[in-house]
Design a protein around this motif. Structure first.
Motif, PDB file in Angstrom:
ATOM      1  N   TYR A   1     -10.201   3.955  27.296  1.00  0.00           N
ATOM      2  CA  TYR A   1      -9.615   4.010  28.647  1.00  0.00           C
ATOM      3  C   TYR A   1      -8.175   4.517  28.670  1.00  0.00           C
ATOM      4  N   GLY A   2      -7.831   5.398  27.713  1.00  0.00           N
ATOM      5  CA  GLY A   2      -6.525   6.039  27.777  1.00  0.00           C
ATOM      6  C   GLY A   2      -5.466   5.395  26.917  1.00  0.00           C
TER       7      GLY A   2
ATOM      8  N   GLU B   1      -4.132   7.474  20.999  1.00  0.00           N
ATOM      9  CA  GLU B   1      -2.967   8.275  20.595  1.00  0.00           C
ATOM     10  C   GLU B   1      -2.982   9.677  21.192  1.00  0.00           C
ATOM     11  N   TRP B   2      -4.149  10.237  21.410  1.00  0.00           N
ATOM     12  CA  TRP B   2      -4.205  11.590  21.962  1.00  0.00           C
ATOM     13  C   TRP B   2      -3.641  11.596  23.380  1.00  0.00           C
ATOM     14  N   THR B   3      -3.996  10.592  24.148  1.00  0.00           N
ATOM     15  CA  THR B   3      -3.510  10.500  25.522  1.00  0.00           C
ATOM     16  C   THR B   3      -1.998  10.254  25.545  1.00  0.00           C
ATOM     17  N   ARG B   4      -1.528   9.441  24.595  1.00  0.00           N
ATOM     18  CA  ARG B   4      -0.084   9.188  24.518  1.00  0.00           C
ATOM     19  C   ARG B   4       0.649  10.478  24.154  1.00  0.00           C
ATOM     20  N   ARG B   5       0.113  11.178  23.163  1.00  0.00           N
ATOM     21  CA  ARG B   5       0.754  12.425  22.752  1.00  0.00           C
ATOM     22  C   ARG B   5       0.700  13.480  23.847  1.00  0.00           C
ATOM     23  N   LEU B   6      -0.390  13.476  24.619  1.00  0.00           N
ATOM     24  CA  LEU B   6      -0.543  14.485  25.684  1.00  0.00           C
ATOM     25  C   LEU B   6       0.575  14.356  26.703  1.00  0.00           C
ATOM     26  N   THR B   7       0.908  13.112  27.077  1.00  0.00           N
ATOM     27  CA  THR B   7       1.995  12.912  28.042  1.00  0.00           C
ATOM     28  C   THR B   7       3.307  13.457  27.483  1.00  0.00           C
ATOM     29  N   ALA B   8       3.535  13.219  26.201  1.00  0.00           N
ATOM     30  CA  ALA B   8       4.765  13.728  25.579  1.00  0.00           C
ATOM     31  C   ALA B   8       4.761  15.259  25.554  1.00  0.00           C
ATOM     32  N   ARG B   9       3.617  15.833  25.216  1.00  0.00           N
ATOM     33  CA  ARG B   9       3.546  17.294  25.134  1.00  0.00           C
ATOM     34  C   ARG B   9       3.736  17.947  26.504  1.00  0.00           C
ATOM     35  N   LEU B  10       3.119  17.377  27.542  1.00  0.00           N
ATOM     36  CA  LEU B  10       3.265  17.978  28.869  1.00  0.00           C
ATOM     37  C   LEU B  10       4.664  17.734  29.429  1.00  0.00           C
ATOM     38  N   SER B  11       5.291  16.617  29.051  1.00  0.00           N
ATOM     39  CA  SER B  11       6.690  16.387  29.460  1.00  0.00           C
ATOM     40  C   SER B  11       7.593  17.448  28.829  1.00  0.00           C
TER      41      SER B  11
ATOM     42  N   SER C   1       2.778   8.399  41.488  1.00  0.00           N
ATOM     43  CA  SER C   1       1.578   8.101  40.686  1.00  0.00           C
ATOM     44  C   SER C   1       1.321   6.607  40.557  1.00  0.00           C
ATOM     45  N   ALA C   2       2.121   5.793  41.238  1.00  0.00           N
ATOM     46  CA  ALA C   2       2.055   4.328  41.024  1.00  0.00           C
ATOM     47  C   ALA C   2       0.644   3.775  41.175  1.00  0.00           C
ATOM     48  N   ASP C   3      -0.094   4.242  42.169  1.00  0.00           N
ATOM     49  CA  ASP C   3      -1.447   3.700  42.408  1.00  0.00           C
ATOM     50  C   ASP C   3      -2.539   4.602  41.843  1.00  0.00           C
ATOM     51  N   PHE C   4      -2.146   5.681  41.172  1.00  0.00           N
ATOM     52  CA  PHE C   4      -3.160   6.679  40.821  1.00  0.00           C
ATOM     53  C   PHE C   4      -4.200   6.150  39.840  1.00  0.00           C
ATOM     54  N   GLY C   5      -3.787   5.265  38.969  1.00  0.00           N
ATOM     55  CA  GLY C   5      -4.761   4.716  38.013  1.00  0.00           C
ATOM     56  C   GLY C   5      -5.906   4.028  38.713  1.00  0.00           C
ATOM     57  N   TYR C   6      -5.586   3.331  39.801  1.00  0.00           N
ATOM     58  CA  TYR C   6      -6.657   2.662  40.565  1.00  0.00           C
ATOM     59  C   TYR C   6      -7.534   3.703  41.272  1.00  0.00           C
ATOM     60  N   ARG C   7      -6.870   4.726  41.839  1.00  0.00           N
ATOM     61  CA  ARG C   7      -7.640   5.766  42.541  1.00  0.00           C
ATOM     62  C   ARG C   7      -8.626   6.427  41.590  1.00  0.00           C
ATOM     63  N   ARG C   8      -8.135   6.722  40.361  1.00  0.00           N
ATOM     64  CA  ARG C   8      -8.995   7.418  39.386  1.00  0.00           C
ATOM     65  C   ARG C   8     -10.159   6.523  38.963  1.00  0.00           C
ATOM     66  N   LYS C   9      -9.835   5.225  38.711  1.00  0.00           N
ATOM     67  CA  LYS C   9     -10.908   4.311  38.278  1.00  0.00           C
ATOM     68  C   LYS C   9     -11.951   4.159  39.379  1.00  0.00           C
ATOM     69  N   ARG C  10     -11.455   3.987  40.599  1.00  0.00           N
ATOM     70  CA  ARG C  10     -12.361   3.761  41.749  1.00  0.00           C
ATOM     71  C   ARG C  10     -13.234   4.992  42.012  1.00  0.00           C
ATOM     72  N   ALA C  11     -12.734   6.147  41.623  1.00  0.00           N
ATOM     73  CA  ALA C  11     -13.492   7.396  41.781  1.00  0.00           C
ATOM     74  C   ALA C  11     -14.398   7.649  40.580  1.00  0.00           C
TER      75      ALA C  11
ATOM     76  N   HIS D   1     -13.570   8.225  37.521  1.00  0.00           N
ATOM     77  CA  HIS D   1     -13.076   9.271  36.628  1.00  0.00           C
ATOM     78  C   HIS D   1     -12.194   8.716  35.527  1.00  0.00           C
ATOM     79  N   LEU D   2     -12.187   7.417  35.301  1.00  0.00           N
ATOM     80  CA  LEU D   2     -11.470   6.845  34.156  1.00  0.00           C
ATOM     81  C   LEU D   2     -12.442   6.827  32.978  1.00  0.00           C
ATOM     82  N   PHE D   3     -12.293   7.765  32.073  1.00  0.00           N
ATOM     83  CA  PHE D   3     -13.215   7.902  30.952  1.00  0.00           C
ATOM     84  C   PHE D   3     -12.956   6.798  29.937  1.00  0.00           C
ATOM     85  N   SER D   4     -13.994   6.129  29.509  1.00  0.00           N
ATOM     86  CA  SER D   4     -13.817   5.089  28.475  1.00  0.00           C
ATOM     87  C   SER D   4     -13.350   5.752  27.182  1.00  0.00           C
ATOM     88  N   LYS D   5     -13.928   6.906  26.848  1.00  0.00           N
ATOM     89  CA  LYS D   5     -13.513   7.646  25.647  1.00  0.00           C
ATOM     90  C   LYS D   5     -12.550   8.751  26.073  1.00  0.00           C
TER      91      LYS D   5
END
Ligand SMILES: Cc1ncc(COP(=O)(O)O)c(C=O)c1O
Ligand SMILES: C[C@@H](O)[C@H](N)C(=O)O
Length: 342
Positions: A30-31, A34-44, A221-231, A233-237
Motif C-alpha cells: 500500500y505504498g 522503498e520504490w514509492t519512497r524513492r519515487l517521491t524523491a526523484r520527482l521532487s 493533497s491532504a485528503d487525496f489518499g482517501y480519495r484514491r483508496k475510495r476509488a 486505486h490504492l494498489f496493495s503492491k
C-alpha cells in the motif's frame, strides 16, 4: 504497422527490467515500500520542488481524482471542448468530484486561448446560489490535437484562472512528449507557470501501466489518499506502479522515449504532407498528427493493413510511440505516395 495510438505500444525493456527487479523478495504494501519512497524523491528532484506523489493505474483515474481534489461537487471545471476529461472519460471527472460540471471551451488546434477563458470566467455567475461556481481549469499537455502549450501560454492561462480563484490541473498523459518538444524544464511548464496538480503520464510512453498524480501544492493533497483508496486505486503492491515510474524518470528515459516518438511523428508528417491532396489539420508538435488525405489513399492504406483512426471524414489521426520503427513510417509514406500516383 499500427499508428492508432501510443496506447498500442508495448512496455520499454527498462521498465520491464525494473518490474522484474522489484519482484524479488517481499516489500511493504500500500505504498510503504522503498520504490514509492524513492519515487517521491526523484520527482521532487525532477520538478525542483518538494511534491506529493500518488501513483495510480490509468490516466482517467489520475485526471478524475486530481480534479476531485480541486473542485467541489458544486464546482465548474473549464477545459477545451476536445479535452479527454470531457470527451473520453465516461463521466469519471463528474463522478469523482461528486457532480462538478465540465465547461468545454473552443480553441484553435486543441488549445485554450486567454481571451476565451477570460470571457467565460467573466460571465460566470459567481456567488449566484443557483449556479455552479468556477473551481478549476484543466489543460492537456500535449493536447489531444498533438500541439503543446509553451510555458508562457500556460502561465497566461493560469494567471487568469488564479485571478478568478480557480486552481489549475494539467492532464499530462503525454507530458513527456510536450517537454521533449519544448525543450524546457518540467518545472517551467508546470508549477512555475501556475499549475497546482499534474497527471504525470507514463503508460503511453513506455510504461506497462502507471501514472502519477503530482501535487505541487502539497496542501491540496491532504485528503487525496482517501480519495484514491475510495476509488479503488490504492494498489496493495504499489511497488509495481512505483518501480515503473522510478525507472521511467531515471537517467532521462522518459524524455529519450518521447523524443523518439516525436521524431517519428515529424518524419511521418513531413512525408505525408508532401503528397498531392494532403492537408495537415494541426501543427505537429508532439507525437500525434491529424491530416486529411484523398479517400482512395485512405482506403488503400487501410487495405494495406496500416492502423489509424479515421478521426472525422477524410481526416486521419496517426500516433507514434516510443518504439515506432522508422521503417514502418517510411513504408506508410511510400504506400500513400504510390496510392496518390494512381
Ligand atoms: C490526453 C489523454 N488524457 C488522458 C487519457 C486517459 O488515459 P487512460 O486511457 O489510461 O485512462 C488519455 C488516453 O489515451 C489521453 O489521450
Ligand atoms: C480514447 C483515445 O483517444 C485515447 N485517449 C487515445 O489517445 O488513443
Amino acid at each position: 504497422m499500427n499508428f492508432m495510438s501510443d496506447n498500442v505500444a508495448g512496455a520499454a525493456p527498462e521498465i520491464l527490467a525494473a518490474l522484474t527487479a522489484a519482484s524479488q523478495g517481499t516489500a511493504p504494501s500500500y505504498g510503504a515500500d522503498e520504490w514509492t519512497r524513492r519515487l517521491t524523491a526523484r520527482l521532487s528532484a525532477l520538478f525542483e520542488r518538494e511534491v506529493a506523489v500518488f501513483p495510480v493505474a490509468t490516466g482517467t483515474a489520475a485526471n478524475a481524482l486530481a480534479l476531485a481534489a480541486l473542485a467541489p461537487p458544486w464546482g465548474s471545471i473549464y477545459c477545451h471542448a476536445e479535452a479527454h476529461i470531457h470527451a473520453d472519460e465516461c463521466g469519471a471527472p463528474e463522478m469523482y468530484t461528486g457532480g462538478a460540471k465540465l465547461v468545454p471551451l473552443d480553441g484553435i488546434d486543441g488549445k485554450l486561448a486567454p481571451d476565451t477563458l477570460s470571457a467565460a470566467l467573466e460571465r460566470a455567475p459567481k456567488g449566484f446560489v443557483h449556479a455552479v461556481q468556477p473551481a478549476a481549469l484543466s489543460l492537456t499537455q500535449a493536447t489531444e490535437a498533438g500541439t503543446v502549450y509553451s510555458p508562457a501560454e500556460v502561465a497566461a492561462l493560469s494567471a487568469i484562472a488564479s485571478r478568478h480563484g480557480l486552481r489549475v490541473h494539467m492532464d499530462g498523459a503525454r507530458f513527456a512528449n510536450a517537454v521533449a518538444s519544448l525543450g524546457c524544464s518540467p518545472a517551467d511548464v508546470t508549477w512555475r507557470a501556475g499549475v497546482d496538480v499534474l497527471s504525470f503520464g507514463a503508460t503511453k510512453n513506455g510504461a506497462l501501466g502507471a501514472e502519477a498524480v503530482v501535487f505541487f501544492d502539497r496542501d491540496l493533497s491532504a485528503d487525496f489518499g482517501y480519495r484514491r483508496k475510495r476509488a479503488a486505486h490504492l494498489f496493495s503492491k504499489m511497488r509495481f506502479l512505483s518501480a515503473q515510474l522510478e525507472a521511467y524518470v531515471t537517467d532521462g528515459l522518459w524524455l529519450h522515449l518521447a523524443g523518439h516518438a516525436n521524431r517519428m511523428a515529424r518524419r511521418l508528417a513531413d512525408g505525408l504532407s508532401a503528397l498531392p491532396g494532403a492537408e495537415p489539420v494541426h501543427p505537429v508538435e508532439a507525437n500525434e498528427l491529424f491530416i486529411a488525405l484523398p479517400e482512395p489513399v485512405i482506403a488503400g492504406l487501410e487495405a494495406a493493413g496500416f492502423g489509424f483512426y479515421r478521426w472525422n471524414g477524410s481526416v486521419l489521426r496517426l500516433v507514434t510511440a516510443w518504439n515506432t520503427e522508422q521503417a514502418h513510417v517510411d513504408a506508410l509514406v511510400a504506400t500513400a505516395a504510390k496510392l496518390s500516383a494512381g
